[in-house]
Design a protein around this motif. Structure first.
Motif, PDB file in Angstrom:
ATOM      1  N   MET A 331      13.422  -8.814   9.579  1.00  0.00           N
ATOM      2  CA  MET A 331      13.699  -9.517  10.630  1.00  0.00           C
ATOM      3  C   MET A 331      15.044  -9.436  11.475  1.00  0.00           C
ATOM      4  O   MET A 331      15.075  -9.558  12.768  1.00  0.00           O
ATOM      5  CB  MET A 331      13.943 -11.222  10.540  1.00  0.00           C
ATOM      6  N   LYS A 332      16.046  -8.564  10.763  1.00  0.00           N
ATOM      7  CA  LYS A 332      17.232  -8.370  11.658  1.00  0.00           C
ATOM      8  C   LYS A 332      16.686  -6.856  12.804  1.00  0.00           C
ATOM      9  O   LYS A 332      17.479  -7.565  13.535  1.00  0.00           O
ATOM     10  CB  LYS A 332      18.145  -7.766  10.747  1.00  0.00           C
ATOM     11  N   TYR A 333      16.167  -5.869  12.122  1.00  0.00           N
ATOM     12  CA  TYR A 333      15.964  -5.255  13.386  1.00  0.00           C
ATOM     13  C   TYR A 333      14.344  -5.678  14.390  1.00  0.00           C
ATOM     14  O   TYR A 333      14.243  -4.684  15.095  1.00  0.00           O
ATOM     15  CB  TYR A 333      15.791  -4.211  12.921  1.00  0.00           C
ATOM     16  N   ASN A 334      14.117  -6.912  13.709  1.00  0.00           N
ATOM     17  CA  ASN A 334      12.606  -7.808  15.246  1.00  0.00           C
ATOM     18  C   ASN A 334      11.576  -6.438  14.842  1.00  0.00           C
ATOM     19  O   ASN A 334      11.228  -5.704  15.758  1.00  0.00           O
ATOM     20  CB  ASN A 334      12.704  -7.633  15.980  1.00  0.00           C
ATOM     21  N   ILE A 335      11.313  -6.102  13.926  1.00  0.00           N
ATOM     22  CA  ILE A 335      10.284  -4.858  13.270  1.00  0.00           C
ATOM     23  C   ILE A 335       9.155  -5.262  12.598  1.00  0.00           C
ATOM     24  O   ILE A 335       9.000  -6.677  11.883  1.00  0.00           O
ATOM     25  CB  ILE A 335      10.862  -3.521  11.668  1.00  0.00           C
ATOM     26  N   THR A 336       8.049  -5.566  13.352  1.00  0.00           N
ATOM     27  CA  THR A 336       6.859  -5.460  13.038  1.00  0.00           C
ATOM     28  C   THR A 336       6.264  -4.388  12.349  1.00  0.00           C
ATOM     29  O   THR A 336       5.660  -3.613  12.647  1.00  0.00           O
ATOM     30  CB  THR A 336       5.621  -5.689  13.886  1.00  0.00           C
ATOM     31  N   PHE A 337       5.785  -4.604  10.684  1.00  0.00           N
ATOM     32  CA  PHE A 337       5.158  -3.188  10.110  1.00  0.00           C
ATOM     33  C   PHE A 337       3.589  -3.538  10.215  1.00  0.00           C
ATOM     34  O   PHE A 337       2.385  -4.703  10.218  1.00  0.00           O
ATOM     35  CB  PHE A 337       5.553  -3.140   8.335  1.00  0.00           C
ATOM     36  N   LYS A 338       2.652  -2.175   9.994  1.00  0.00           N
ATOM     37  CA  LYS A 338       0.982  -2.495  10.366  1.00  0.00           C
ATOM     38  C   LYS A 338       1.110  -1.321  10.031  1.00  0.00           C
ATOM     39  O   LYS A 338       1.332  -0.037  10.205  1.00  0.00           O
ATOM     40  CB  LYS A 338       0.894  -2.247  11.722  1.00  0.00           C
ATOM     41  N   LYS A 339      -0.152  -0.967   8.330  1.00  0.00           N
ATOM     42  CA  LYS A 339      -0.386  -0.621   7.915  1.00  0.00           C
ATOM     43  C   LYS A 339      -1.431   0.491   8.105  1.00  0.00           C
ATOM     44  O   LYS A 339      -2.226  -0.307   8.824  1.00  0.00           O
ATOM     45  CB  LYS A 339      -0.735  -1.198   6.617  1.00  0.00           C
ATOM     46  N   ILE A 340      -1.259   1.530   7.771  1.00  0.00           N
ATOM     47  CA  ILE A 340      -2.105   2.884   8.162  1.00  0.00           C
ATOM     48  C   ILE A 340      -2.850   2.446   7.031  1.00  0.00           C
ATOM     49  O   ILE A 340      -2.876   2.931   6.262  1.00  0.00           O
ATOM     50  CB  ILE A 340      -1.410   4.124   8.941  1.00  0.00           C
ATOM     51  N   PRO A 341      -4.464   3.070   7.635  1.00  0.00           N
ATOM     52  CA  PRO A 341      -5.434   2.808   8.148  1.00  0.00           C
ATOM     53  C   PRO A 341      -6.014   1.031   8.603  1.00  0.00           C
ATOM     54  O   PRO A 341      -6.621   0.699   9.760  1.00  0.00           O
ATOM     55  CB  PRO A 341      -6.621   3.216   8.325  1.00  0.00           C
ATOM     56  N   ARG A 342      -4.919   0.429   7.649  1.00  0.00           N
ATOM     57  CA  ARG A 342      -5.731  -1.270   7.826  1.00  0.00           C
ATOM     58  C   ARG A 342      -5.430  -2.502   9.093  1.00  0.00           C
ATOM     59  O   ARG A 342      -6.504  -2.530   9.366  1.00  0.00           O
ATOM     60  CB  ARG A 342      -5.504  -1.950   6.244  1.00  0.00           C
ATOM     61  N   ASP A 343      -4.596  -2.099   9.724  1.00  0.00           N
ATOM     62  CA  ASP A 343      -4.035  -2.762  10.572  1.00  0.00           C
ATOM     63  C   ASP A 343      -4.031  -2.214  12.287  1.00  0.00           C
ATOM     64  O   ASP A 343      -4.234  -2.334  12.824  1.00  0.00           O
ATOM     65  CB  ASP A 343      -2.738  -3.000  10.637  1.00  0.00           C
ATOM     66  N   ILE A 344      -5.351  -0.435  12.169  1.00  0.00           N
ATOM     67  CA  ILE A 344      -5.178   0.013  13.361  1.00  0.00           C
ATOM     68  C   ILE A 344      -7.121  -0.720  13.697  1.00  0.00           C
ATOM     69  O   ILE A 344      -7.266  -0.788  12.883  1.00  0.00           O
ATOM     70  CB  ILE A 344      -5.815   1.672  13.119  1.00  0.00           C
ATOM     71  N   LYS A 345      -6.801  -1.291  14.985  1.00  0.00           N
ATOM     72  CA  LYS A 345      -7.800  -1.607  15.919  1.00  0.00           C
ATOM     73  C   LYS A 345      -9.229  -0.743  15.030  1.00  0.00           C
ATOM     74  O   LYS A 345      -9.389  -0.112  15.888  1.00  0.00           O
ATOM     75  CB  LYS A 345      -8.113  -2.584  16.761  1.00  0.00           C
ATOM     76  N   LYS A 346     -10.297  -1.804  14.830  1.00  0.00           N
ATOM     77  CA  LYS A 346     -11.640  -0.991  14.531  1.00  0.00           C
ATOM     78  C   LYS A 346     -12.153  -0.948  16.249  1.00  0.00           C
ATOM     79  O   LYS A 346     -11.933  -2.041  16.344  1.00  0.00           O
ATOM     80  CB  LYS A 346     -12.724  -2.206  13.415  1.00  0.00           C
ATOM     81  N   VAL A 347     -12.631   0.043  16.225  1.00  0.00           N
ATOM     82  CA  VAL A 347     -13.156   0.428  17.698  1.00  0.00           C
ATOM     83  C   VAL A 347     -14.867   0.233  17.133  1.00  0.00           C
ATOM     84  O   VAL A 347     -15.614   0.613  16.563  1.00  0.00           O
ATOM     85  CB  VAL A 347     -13.134   1.666  18.518  1.00  0.00           C
TER      86      VAL A 347
END
Length: 347
Positions: A331-347
């Motif tokens: 929250m302090k650094y305004n970071i959003t974490f996205k886990k590989i590969p779960r949060d990569i949008k599927k194509v």
């Protein structure tokens, strides 16, 4: 062509047509020679009720095709008699057809001629225009400097269709883009009326880059000496689609290059082009910095040591395998974490 919404209020009501080719008889307006078949094709099935011989002007017409196969008429005998009485049947050497009117319709059910709005219906004869022929399309791409493409559609024809069914902010999709006529038509229309139409083209292999995309580039920049071929302005992006980004088990597909994965992630997040370098940094958009920490054979971790590598930004979106930072730090650094590969949008 396909429309998501068939509500006629969405379409432009005025069709630009050559009025000198219109004829008028005791029923209404028509294009000379414009008619439709009454004989059913082989794919339209057979019915006993439509299988009858019909006498018209002293000649017997049978529902048979050019090979002598018995078919059926599309109409009942009552409808056929009504058409004959009205005088709207057209005789050919072998069969009967029905004359098409611009402002009248042979109504189904009642078998009478009723009024219709002549500006709402584009007939096939509206498209029989000297500017809509294939040789015009060939001439256009030759002027642009492209010669290795057969039977390109003429730009004026596609412009006609786009004007009928779009507004100035529409998005036009061409799934089989060929020589790029659709993009050419959209860009020219935008130049003429100040529109903001966008296009999406899909094409395969070498055609896509060497013909389709190349034509779009030259139309945007201008080509030739004629004033009508001046630059349209505008912009476009070219993207290659290849192997699936994610395998069926959800893991990243190792056949896909890291460069492609980086490009896909950043574009799907921001709709912007990715920074082309070897660092984890993908790019910055609207004050948000995007990072992709990935190594094929190692687990990548977002931790305090990594924070020191971040460029200054108002907030961050960071893709990694693991994050060990606390919620307070995030929250302090305004970071959003996205886990590989779960949060990569599927194509």
């Amino acid at each position: 062509m396909y429309a998501k919404n068939k509500n006629t209020s969405y379409f432009n009501k005025i069709i630009e047509r050559d009025l000198t080719k219109i004829r008028i008889d005791n029923i209404g307006k028509y294009f000379d020679g414009d008619s439709s078949p009454i004989l059913a094709s082989s794919t339209q099935g057979y019915s006993v009720g439509g299988d009858y011989d019909f006498e018209y002007n002293g000649k017997i017409y049978k529902p048979v095709d050019s090979k002598g196969n018995r078919r059926r008429w599309l109409w009942t005998i009552e409808r056929m008699k009504a058409a004959a009485k009205l005088g709207i049947l057209v005789e050919t050497k072998t069969t009967l057809r029905v004359k098409n009117y611009i402002d009248k319709e042979f109504q189904v059910g009642t078998n009478v001629m009723v009024n219709k709005n002549e500006n709402l219906i584009a007939t096939s004869f509206d498209l029989m225009n000297s500017n809509f022929t294939n040789d015009k399309g060939t001439g256009e791409i030759e002027k642009i400097g492209i010669s290795n493409f057969t039977f390109p559609k003429p730009q004026n024809l596609i412009e006609f269709c786009i004007k009928l069914a779009t507004d100035k902010n529409s998005i036009i999709l061409d799934s089989f883009a060929g020589s790029g006529t659709t993009a050419h038509a959209v860009l020219e229309l935008n130049k003429k009326d100040g529109g903001n139409r966008k296009f999406i083209l899909v094409e395969m292999e070498d055609y896509a880059e060497n013909i389709t995309a190349e034509r779009v580039k030259r139309v945007i920049k201008g080509y030739g000496k004629e004033p009508e071929n001046s630059a349209t302005g505008g912009d476009f992006s070219f993207y290659e689609l290849g192997d699936r980004l994610l395998e069926e088990n959800g893991n990243l597909n190792e056949k896909v290059s890291i460069e492609k994965i980086r490009e896909y992630i950043y574009f799907s997040e921001t709709k912007e082009k990715c920074e082309q370098n070897d660092s984890d940094f993908l790019g910055e958009c609207n004050g948000v910095a995007y990072y992709f920490i990935y190594k094929k054979d190692d687990i990548t971790t977002l931790d305090f040591e990594y924070l020191a590598k971040l460029k200054k930004a108002s907030s961050y979106v960071i893709y990694a395998d693991v994050c060990v930072l606390s919620d307070e730090t995030m929250m302090k650094y305004n970071i959003t974490f996205k886990k590989i590969p779960r949060d990569i949008k599927k194509v």
